[in-house]
Structure formats: C-alpha cells, structure tokens
Design an enzyme around this catalytic site. Structure first.
Site, short mmCIF file in Angstrom:
data_model
loop_
_atom_site.label_atom_id
_atom_site.label_comp_id
_atom_site.label_asym_id
_atom_site.label_seq_id
_atom_site.Cartn_x
_atom_site.Cartn_y
_atom_site.Cartn_z
N ARG A 1 -11.84 -0.27 -9.56
CA ARG A 1 -12.62 -1.49 -9.34
C ARG A 1 -14.09 -1.16 -9.06
O ARG A 1 -15.00 -1.80 -9.60
CB ARG A 1 -12.00 -2.28 -8.19
CG ARG A 1 -10.57 -2.70 -8.46
CD ARG A 1 -9.85 -3.17 -7.20
NE ARG A 1 -10.46 -4.37 -6.65
CZ ARG A 1 -10.13 -4.87 -5.47
NH1 ARG A 1 -9.22 -4.25 -4.71
NH2 ARG A 1 -10.72 -5.97 -5.03
N LEU B 1 -1.30 1.08 -3.98
CA LEU B 1 -1.93 0.13 -4.89
C LEU B 1 -2.46 -1.02 -4.04
O LEU B 1 -1.85 -1.40 -3.04
CB LEU B 1 -0.92 -0.41 -5.91
CG LEU B 1 -0.32 0.58 -6.91
CD1 LEU B 1 0.72 -0.12 -7.78
CD2 LEU B 1 -1.39 1.21 -7.78
N ASP B 2 -3.59 -1.58 -4.45
CA ASP B 2 -4.13 -2.72 -3.73
C ASP B 2 -3.15 -3.89 -3.77
O ASP B 2 -2.30 -3.97 -4.66
CB ASP B 2 -5.47 -3.15 -4.34
CG ASP B 2 -6.52 -2.06 -4.27
OD1 ASP B 2 -6.44 -1.22 -3.36
OD2 ASP B 2 -7.42 -2.05 -5.13
N LYS B 3 -3.31 -4.80 -2.84
CA LYS B 3 -2.40 -5.95 -2.73
C LYS B 3 -2.18 -6.65 -4.06
O LYS B 3 -1.06 -6.98 -4.43
CB LYS B 3 -2.95 -6.93 -1.69
CG LYS B 3 -2.14 -8.21 -1.57
CD LYS B 3 -2.79 -9.19 -0.59
CE LYS B 3 -2.02 -10.49 -0.53
NZ LYS B 3 -2.66 -11.47 0.38
#
EC number: 5.4.99.23
Length: 324
Positions: A236, A137-139
């Site tokens: 995104r 998962l992205d930050k």
C-alpha cells in the site's frame, strides 16, 4: 505473565556482530526490537554476565541466557470463528483470510481476530508465541497466511521469512494507467506524525516490492505483485509512493477516481468497494519440518471479482474513446 528461559550459543560465524543482531538470528520467533528491549532491561546474560548494550560485539562461543516474562496468549479468549483452512498438518495451518478480519488482538480489536479463532480451532497453539502467527495481513486485505502449530515450525518459518525464502504474491488494482512493471526499492518506517501509519523513509528498514501489469482499465490497472520483504502496509505504501495508490485505500490516497462518463452501475460498484483492492493470491514455502516445497493459490474473493468485472465492462464500453 508466564516466565520463559531462552538459551543458545553464539556461533563462530557470528563473530563481530552486534548483540541484538545475533539474538535476532538465534531467536527468530521474537522481533529484533523486542530483543533489543530485553537487552536494555538487563534481561540478557553473556557467559553469566548481564549486558545492556545492544551494539556490543560478540566473539563467538558465548553462552546466552534470557529470562523474561512474555505475553500470555491464554489471556485471549478462544472464539468459534470460522476459518477457511486451505491446508493443515501437524506443523502448519494455511488459511485464506476474509476481509474485515483482524489478525491479532490490539487496541480497538480485543477479540474477534484470527488469533482468537486459532485458539479455538487448535487449543495447543496457546503454547506457541503469538499463537503461531508468522506474518500478518491487514484487516481488509484478503488471502493466504501460514500459521505455525509448534515452536520449531514457527522458528523455521520466521527464519525463512527473514532470509526471503518464502514467496508471497498478491493481486491488486492500482489507481492510474500503468504501462510497465517494475520494482519499488524504498525503505520504510513509522510515519513521523501519524504513528499508526507507515511511510517511505531513508532511515527505515529495507522494503522491496516487485510488480507487473496484468490488465489496464480506464483510470485503473490490475497488478500482480511479489514481496521480497514484509513491512507493515508495504504494498500500500510503495504503490502510493509511486503515485498509484490501491483502489479503495483511503488511508494511503486510493479514493475512488471514476473515469469520465462512467455508468451508474459502475459507480455503484466503486462506492460499495470499501477496502483496499489487495488479495494474497499465492504462497510458496519449504515445509518447516519436512523441507518439502509447497504452494497454494487462493481464488479472488467475490467482491474483488465483481470489481474486476465492472472495470472490464467499463473499459469495453468506452474503448473507442481511449487514446492509449
């Protein structure tokens, strides 16, 4: 770096496949790009013959051997970083990742990551490639992640991801008024000039995102999304591609777009929400060892709940002015 030996036999049903594709199926814990690099570096043997041609066709029945040095996870420090563990057994860990936490060390983030936390929580995981991390998962994306505690569990989970057998659903807030759900089926690749970013590209890897409307607000829409594939930044990029970038996603165009006559309280909530509005809410998979179907849900984090409450309050305050 430690040296490992990988060995396998090409299966009859793989006859006619490219070598790099075959290796990706036989060793799913390693990416196809890494396996291709090993082929080109003369590290792969077919029946004791070195081959350096990724597109070489296999016949079936060949013996494959790869002797290679791999990244040593012991070079990363075990750190006592709290993990929100949703489930754990002898084979897997499911965590609910908070915002502001990077999954794997990299440039600019040598420590303080999920990987460092896993090494502390379960030291034997150092023997598993990438400390058992199966997907990322992205930050600033919150929610559910599954981690493998053993190599057999990791191999099976990676294979299930590749075969699209693992279901991952997200909640998000997108910019703009969306009136119906749909599917974004657009391949993705690295951005041509901004190499840390991703973009829709006709020559990229397949990427499919399904979405449905949960609730409309002024200038924003709450969504439930399901991934078929798991490309970096997929949701995104796909939402930005259809002109509905995620709220708060400044990288892909989701800067605040406050509706007309919004209250100062509402504006304050928007200003303080400094990440993409994206949360991995549901994870469903077959246990990699027992085969049991398992499912987990992660409640929305506090900042996401506060955002939704503000959007709802703003909508109710101005609903008499709306023309949709």
């Amino acid at each position: 770096m430690p040296q490992i030996t990988l060995s396998a036999e090409v299966q009859p049903e793989q006859m006619g496949q490219r070598l790099d594709q075959t290796l990706a199926e036989l060793f799913p814990e390693y990416s196809r790009s890494r396996l291709k690099t090993w082929i080109e570096a003369d590290l792969v043997k077919l029946n004791d013959r070195i081959t350096n041609i990724p597109r070489e066709k296999v016949l079936g029945g060949e013996r494959i051997e790869i002797i290679v040095e791999v990244e040593d996870e012991t070079r990363f420090e075990a750190e006592n970083i709290p993990l929100n563990i949703v489930y754990e057994d002898d084979d897997i860990i499911v965590i609910n990742k908070p915002k502001d936490l990077v999954v794997h060390p990299g440039a600019g983030n040598p420590n303080g990551t999920v990987l460092n936390a896993l090494l502390y929580h379960y030291p034997p995981i150092v023997e598993v490639p990438r400390a058992g991390i199966v997907h990322r998962l992205d930050k600033d994306t919150t929610g559910l992640m599954v981690v493998a505690k053993t190599i057999p569990a990791q191999t099976k989970l990676v294979r299930d991801l590749q075969k699209r057998k693992i279901t991952r659903e997200y909640e998000a807030v997108a910019s703009g008024i969306m009136t119906k759900g749909g599917t974004v089926d657009q391949p993705m690749a690295r951005h041509a000039t901004k190499r840390t970013l991703m973009a829709v590209h006709p020559m990229g890897k397949p990427a499919v995102t399904h979405y449905r409307i949960m609730e409309n607000y002024r200038n924003y829409t709450r969504l439930r999304l399901r991934l078929e594939t798991g490309r970096t930044h997929q949701i995104r990029v796909h939402m930005a591609h259809i002109a509905h970038p995620l709220l708060g996603d400044q990288t892909y165009g989701g800067r605040p777009r406050p509706p007309k006559n919004a209250s100062e309280d509402f504006m304050e909530v928007l200003r303080n929400f400094k990440r993409q509005a994206l949360h991995a809410v549901m994870l469903r998979l077959a246990h990699p060892i027992t085969g049991e179907m398992m499912e987990w849900y992660a409640p929305l984090p506090d900042d996401f709940v506060e955002l939704l409450n503000a959007l709802k309050a703003d909508y109710l305050e101005h609903q008499d002015e709306l023309d949709y």
